[in-house]
Design an enzyme around this catalytic site. Sequence first.
Site, PDB file in Angstrom:
ATOM      1  N   CYS A  92      -6.188  -8.846   4.798  1.00  0.00           N
ATOM      2  CA  CYS A  92      -4.891  -8.581   4.163  1.00  0.00           C
ATOM      3  C   CYS A  92      -3.782  -9.414   4.807  1.00  0.00           C
ATOM      4  O   CYS A  92      -2.863  -9.851   4.124  1.00  0.00           O
ATOM      5  CB  CYS A  92      -4.565  -7.086   4.220  1.00  0.00           C
ATOM      6  N   ARG A 125     -10.847  -6.002   7.485  1.00  0.00           N
ATOM      7  CA  ARG A 125      -9.989  -5.808   6.323  1.00  0.00           C
ATOM      8  C   ARG A 125      -8.526  -6.098   6.671  1.00  0.00           C
ATOM      9  O   ARG A 125      -7.812  -6.745   5.916  1.00  0.00           O
ATOM     10  CB  ARG A 125     -10.182  -4.375   5.827  1.00  0.00           C
ATOM     11  N   HIS A 185       0.801  -1.229   0.000  1.00  0.00           N
ATOM     12  CA  HIS A 185       0.000   0.000   0.000  1.00  0.00           C
ATOM     13  C   HIS A 185       0.832   1.278   0.000  1.00  0.00           C
ATOM     14  O   HIS A 185       0.282   2.366   0.028  1.00  0.00           O
ATOM     15  CB  HIS A 185      -0.959  -0.010   1.184  1.00  0.00           C
TER      16      HIS A 185
END
Lengths: 97, 274
Positions: free
Chosen positions: B235, B231, B192
Amino acid sequence: MFKGLVGAVILGSAMLANASQSADAVIAAATEANKQAKSLGYEWNVTGKAIKAAQAALKAGNEAEALKLAEHAKYMAEASIFQAGDEKKNWMLRVPK
Amino acid sequence: MKKLTQLGMVFGMVVSASALAGPEEDRTAFQNFYEKRFPQVVEGDFINGVYSILPGAREQWEAIEEFPPYEVAIEEGEELYNTVFANGKSLADCFDTPAQRENYPYWDSEKGKVVTMEQAVNDCRVANGEKPYKTKKGALAAVSAYMSYESRGQAINVVIPDDPAAIAAYNEGKELFYTKRGQLNFSCSDCHMYGAGLNARADTMSPAFGHASHWPVYRSKWQAMGTLHRRFAGCNTNIRAKPFKAQGTEYSNLEYFLTYMSNGLEFNGPGARK
């Protein structure tokens, strides 16, 4: 990367040294190592499953298969411990300045 | 050899300086990184995740937002927010207004921990003799959706007080963001930050700047709402790491760090994502 390789080689030879051990003993060692990885916060989600598979093989009387699976599980547990130590030293390299 | 040692020393110094940099320097460097990398993104637009950098996918997403899939959750959440507990109280008695996002996450010096908005909802339930909600989806995500909706437009303004314990929690969240883990050996930052805009299988990876703005999210893949910690767990699982517990210390500290990194943006939850 280089350190990672050295680590893999060391772990690899540890695996070979295990070849003469019983599946039971290797399963115990894998479980112990995975516990340590967990306490470091670095448990992989594949290791517990691999240990269970080894236990199932042993229960089914398939010692050779159990040993192979257990060694793989132990390798993964040890690699995650290695990762924890390596990351403690290196995570800060990724912080932008 | 001497040169190498010197270089090593300089490098070592730079590194330790950034590892030890205070939250404010961290945030400036973090936001600068994304602004430099994606100069086309207009100010404030990182709250829209991957759609801030993918004009094509954005159109489709905007069409979805016209009939938002999280609308049902907002209604359900409002009802739960006002539902009376066995003791006659309700969630509404714990908060002066449902528009609470801007107050979370915060460092609670009495409890000695980071408190997220979802944790505060569960704390309220427990304090009133109710069972806490499950932490990844369902009722908690619905209440969170309602409260987030009421909070839309509030500024993200997480405070890290000058308290060693608070700074330690922040640093733990920071370390978690930058450490490689799992069998695939990836850090959040690998995907990210340094990988933002690149593809992982069929998905383009979003910038982490803005990651905490729009929760909970209705995700098409889930066919349901999920919390931010859901989330995180997803991940972590994808890289074959054992995820931490939703609303546990690790993810709460991660949320503290990640939300602080987005200070200055707006809260715009709930959201819809692929």
